[in-house]
Design an enzyme around this catalytic site. Structure first.
Site, mmCIF file in Angstrom:
data_model
loop_
_atom_site.group_PDB
_atom_site.id
_atom_site.type_symbol
_atom_site.label_atom_id
_atom_site.label_comp_id
_atom_site.label_asym_id
_atom_site.label_seq_id
_atom_site.Cartn_x
_atom_site.Cartn_y
_atom_site.Cartn_z
ATOM 1 C CB CYS A 235 -0.656 -0.043 1.199
ATOM 2 S SG CYS A 235 -1.924 1.373 1.380
ATOM 3 C CD GLU B 18 -0.906 -6.842 -1.784
ATOM 4 O OE1 GLU B 18 -2.218 -6.726 -1.678
ATOM 5 O OE2 GLU B 18 -0.146 -6.831 -1.004
#
Length: 400
Positions: free
Chosen positions: A263, A297
């Site tokens: 993130c 990710e």
């Protein structure tokens, strides 16, 4: 098509009106003083003044622009002739994108996304104050219910404790807070930039508060309290008063796919200044220390892909502009710690990669190199020699 009267139908502040129902669609005056079609999502009434306020979603805008408005913002005389809403012009869309740029996550499938949007459709915190900045929030975040009526939430910029009133924060800063930087280990310091690694197993409350803060600006973030699988890297701008958080990124302690970033967020008050590129650079320096290839990710959101594609392109063009002779994709991967598939997709997007005889060939166009050389880079420089960090797998057990 929208049918509109010659004069706006909004009542004066003293005029009584029948409360609008959630679900109705009508024109509302936005911040550019133009009227845009919106849908009323929710409503509430002030018990003392009996005034109604309405939570609206502008049909042409992202949910981050949803807001509470009073009835005088509406054109009550206009109505919708068809299901079409007013379209964004190219200039308005560009203005909106530039003023609300974020590194978003793209982690939800369509069914989960619909459920998520329903559960978080009404923004509970309108703005936050942190350090010397106040900023409007973009999305719902699951803060405790006792804070849901707060118009502004006040954060300690060092340990991220939060308060309903400014006086509470000021008292806390005077009597209890002893930090002038994020908790954790300083792993990088160069010029006025610093990076702190925060272990969620040690600083659980800080990491939970960080995730709650981040959710105010990331629509699809689902991690709030299960923070222990992650390490957090806080990016700070430093001055004589302390280390002020600019943004952060997180990564899994152990990633089966070798993701080097989970993130990423730059606080709105620091956006468009190159800090996103700085954080991505740091994440790849960590991968180099680990002896691994890195990649963010998946899935990436549209904005996330744009940010990474821009970073990959700038680093690859930097190498190609200086390199003499033949260079392979594998060699580029070894130099950058980028995965080969990320290199291939970036070169294809730049139209620098051709496929002949069962292998890829890089064709470097001079106009692309000129574009790289002439492009202004406002991101803080990263000096790998200033990174003081050992991979967790190589640390003694009590230091891991």
């Amino acid at each position: 098509r929208l049918l509109r009267p010659r004069t706006m139908g909004a009542p004066s502040s003293g005029t009584q009106h029948k409360p609008l129902e959630p679900g109705c669609k009508l024109l509302c005056r936005w911040r550019d003083d133009q009227y845009w079609m919106c849908e009323v999502i929710d409503r509430r009434q002030n018990i003392e003044t009996m005034e109604w306020k309405y939570y609206v979603h502008y049909l042409s805008f992202n949910r981050r622009m949803d807001e509470w408005v009073t009835v005088d913002r509406f054109d009550l005389g206009a109505h919708e002739a068809t299901g079409d809403s007013k379209k964004l012009t190219r200039n308005t869309r560009k203005k909106f994108d530039e003023s609300h740029h974020a590194e978003e996550e793209g982690e939800l499938d369509p069914a989960t996304l619909k459920e998520h949007e329903e559960a978080t459709k009404v923004k509970n915190i309108s703005r936050i104050a942190i350090g010397k900045f106040e900023m409007e929030t973009w999305y719902f975040s699951p803060f405790p219910k006792e804070y849901s009526s707060c118009d502004t939430l006040y954060f300690c910029e060092y340990d991220l404790s939060y308060f309903a009133r400014r006086s509470q924060l000021e008292r806390y800063m005077r009597t209890r807070c002893r930090l002038f930087h994020p908790p954790g280990d300083e792993i990088y310091r160069y010029a006025d930039m610093a990076v702190y690694e925060v272990d969620s197993r040690v600083e659980r409350v800080y990491c939970e508060n960080l995730c709650l803060l981040a959710k105010l600006f990331l629509d699809h973030k689902t991690l709030y309290y299960d923070v222990q699988p992650f390490l957090f890297y806080i990016i700070c701008h430093c001055d004589e008063a302390g280390a002020h958080m600019v943004g952060y990124f997180s990564k899994e302690r152990v990633s089966a796919e070798d993701y080097n970033l989970a993130c990423i967020l730059t606080l709105p008050c620091y956006q468009r200044k190159g800090f996103g590129k700085f954080m991505i650079s740091i994440s790849y320096e960590l991968s180099k220390r680990e002896g691994k290839l890195g990649t963010p990710e998946r899935p990436l959101s549209d904005l996330g892909l744009v940010s990474y594609r821009s970073y990959w392109a700038s680093k690859l063009l930097e190498i190609l502009a200086k390199h003499k002779g033949v260079v392979s994709i594998q060699e580029l991967s070894d130099m950058t710690s980028f995965r080969t598939e990320d290199i291939i997709s970036t070169l294809q997007a730049l139209d620098l990669l051709k496929y002949f005889g069962g292998q890829h060939t890089i064709y470097v166009r001079q106009d692309m190199l000129d574009l790289y050389v002439n492009k202004k880079d406002n991101s803080p420089p990263v000096d790998p020699s200033k990174l003081k960090w050992t991979p967790h797998k190589d640390r003694p057990p009590n230091k891991a």
